[in-house]
Design a protein around this motif. Structure first.
Motif, PDB file in Angstrom:
ATOM      1  N   GLY A 115      36.334 -18.778  23.173  1.00  0.00           N
ATOM      2  CA  GLY A 115      35.354 -18.789  24.249  1.00  0.00           C
ATOM      3  C   GLY A 115      35.914 -18.662  25.642  1.00  0.00           C
ATOM      4  O   GLY A 115      35.189 -18.788  26.632  1.00  0.00           O
ATOM      5  N   VAL A 116      37.222 -18.383  25.759  1.00  0.00           N
ATOM      6  CA  VAL A 116      37.834 -18.169  27.073  1.00  0.00           C
ATOM      7  C   VAL A 116      37.822 -16.676  27.381  1.00  0.00           C
ATOM      8  O   VAL A 116      38.219 -15.864  26.544  1.00  0.00           O
ATOM      9  N   SER A 117      37.357 -16.318  28.537  1.00  0.00           N
ATOM     10  CA  SER A 117      37.324 -14.907  28.934  1.00  0.00           C
ATOM     11  C   SER A 117      38.439 -14.627  29.929  1.00  0.00           C
ATOM     12  O   SER A 117      39.023 -15.541  30.516  1.00  0.00           O
ATOM     13  N   LEU A 118      38.737 -13.344  30.095  1.00  0.00           N
ATOM     14  CA  LEU A 118      39.744 -12.967  31.076  1.00  0.00           C
ATOM     15  C   LEU A 118      39.332 -11.700  31.801  1.00  0.00           C
ATOM     16  O   LEU A 118      38.614 -10.863  31.256  1.00  0.00           O
ATOM     17  N   ARG A 119      39.741 -11.630  33.032  1.00  0.00           N
ATOM     18  CA  ARG A 119      39.638 -10.403  33.821  1.00  0.00           C
ATOM     19  C   ARG A 119      41.021 -10.069  34.349  1.00  0.00           C
ATOM     20  O   ARG A 119      41.863 -10.951  34.509  1.00  0.00           O
ATOM     21  N   VAL A 120      41.229  -8.799  34.629  1.00  0.00           N
ATOM     22  CA  VAL A 120      42.534  -8.325  35.056  1.00  0.00           C
ATOM     23  C   VAL A 120      42.423  -7.728  36.458  1.00  0.00           C
ATOM     24  O   VAL A 120      41.468  -7.003  36.766  1.00  0.00           O
TER      25      VAL A 120
END
Length: 379
Positions: A115-120
């Motif tokens: 459930g952890v999201s990431l953006r770059v």
């Protein structure tokens, strides 16, 4: 004490029983208690604590100027414990677009389903970081500087300011620079991450990782996860890392001197399309690196004409050995697209196929330069 003195002496007191200058390696898995719950020096079981590991943790914390050092079985184990301590399902990490592929894999394939999201984002562009934060405030800003393998340089103080204004934890992977050249906590970072496998160990003979931080509550959470999940460094691994650290300052000086000389040599060679090294004035992050680092490190990346040329060059060196990893006393060459960064092919973190990464060792500069020269001429 100054850095080189800390590297030799922090956490390394002489053995009180024998006077041995080098602290012993404690291999014991368990410890006698002076009554139930009455622990000698706080030790009860090897997973929860070990005197050799404690010595390394004190040493690493002292070098980074932090209150808490925590030693792990690998750099990724350290990252995993930190991320699970600091994040909950629904949280987000804003990640640099040129970080170690294993970090991206951990976030996207292990913590993503949790459930952890990431953006770059390009962390070297603070305006881009600010814009990304304005869209949605992340819980963690995660950066490598210099980055792997394109040596992007991020203004740590500027990033820390943006992150703290948004209420985010600012994490700096300091593996490439090491505390001999850069101390992120002094520039406002909250947590420093290390793959101690690299420059801290320095001899390509031990795998490990470490975190250094000042926050007492977060440190307690990290230590609980380390204890509960068990990703601890073994006593011999801790001892080897401590031994390597004692020469860190000297080694980083030689790594940096050799790397700068080779970067200048490659920059002037028309067989090379581009050189990535923050010590070159042409590098876009040169001024920031010069301000927050005492030297520019031992990693040089180069772009050749195309992927075939890069592969041929990487397979043609003799003194530079073709292998993954970096930071040892011996020089290594690596083709990131097919080796260390294969896991991020097709993503925003993909490394151009024409790029080759050099981990410059401490050998004779003349020998290293001659090896690169003959490899560039290979057909």
């Amino acid at each position: 004490m100054a850095f080189d003195s800390l590297a030799v002496h922090a956490g390394q007191s002489a053995d009180p029983g024998t006077g041995a200058v080098i602290p012993p390696v404690h291999f014991s898995t368990t410890y006698v208690q002076d009554g139930i719950g009455n622990l000698r020096a706080g030790y009860e079981y090897g997973r929860s604590g070990n005197p050799t590991r404690t010595a390394l943790e004190e040493q690493v914390a002292a070098l980074e100027g932090g209150r808490h050092g925590v030693s792990f079985a690998s750099g990724l184990a350290a990252e995993d414990a930190l991320l699970r301590a600091a994040l909950r399902p629904g949280d987000e990490v804003l990640l640099g677009n040129d970080v170690y592929g294993g970090t991206y894999r951990l976030l996207s394939r292990i913590l993503g389903p949790w459930g952890v999201s990431l953006r770059v984002v390009d962390m070297s562009d603070l305006e881009a970081v600010a814009a990304a934060i304005a869209v949605r405030a992340p819980q963690i800003l995660w950066v490598e500087t210099p980055s792997n393998p394109l040596l992007r340089v991020t203004d740590i103080a500027g990033l820390a300011r943006l992150g703290h204004e948004a209420g985010a934890l600012v994490v700096v992977d300091n593996t490439f620079a090491s505390p001999a050249l850069q101390r992120p906590l002094a520039h406002g970072a909250d947590v420093v991450v290390h793959s101690t496998t690299k420059y801290l160990g320095g001899h390509s003979d031990v795998v490990g990782g470490a975190l250094v931080l000042n926050d007492d509550a977060l440190a307690e959470q990290v230590r609980f996860l380390q204890f509960a999940a068990g990703a601890v460094s073994g006593p011999m691994d801790a001892w080897l890392t401590s031994r390597g650290i004692k020469t860190l300052g000297l080694r980083m000086q030689r790594h940096s001197e050799n790397a700068l000389a080779l970067a200048r040599f490659l920059h002037e060679d028309d067989r090379v399309d581009r050189v990535y090294y923050p010590g070159l004035p042409t590098h876009p992050g040169h001024d920031i690196a010069a301000a927050q680092m005492s030297a520019f490190g031992g990693i040089v990346s180069v772009a050749l004409a195309d992927a075939a040329s890069a592969r041929r060059f990487a397979e043609s060196t003799r003194l530079f050995q073709l292998a993954e990893s970096l930071g040892g006393v011996e020089s290594l060459v690596n083709h990131p697209d097919e080796m260390t960064h294969a896991s991020v092919r097709g993503t925003e973190l993909a490394v151009p196929a024409e790029v080759v990464r050099l981990s410059v060792g401490i050998e004779s500069l003349d020998d290293l330069r001659a090896d690169l020269d003959q490899a560039l001429s290979a057909r």
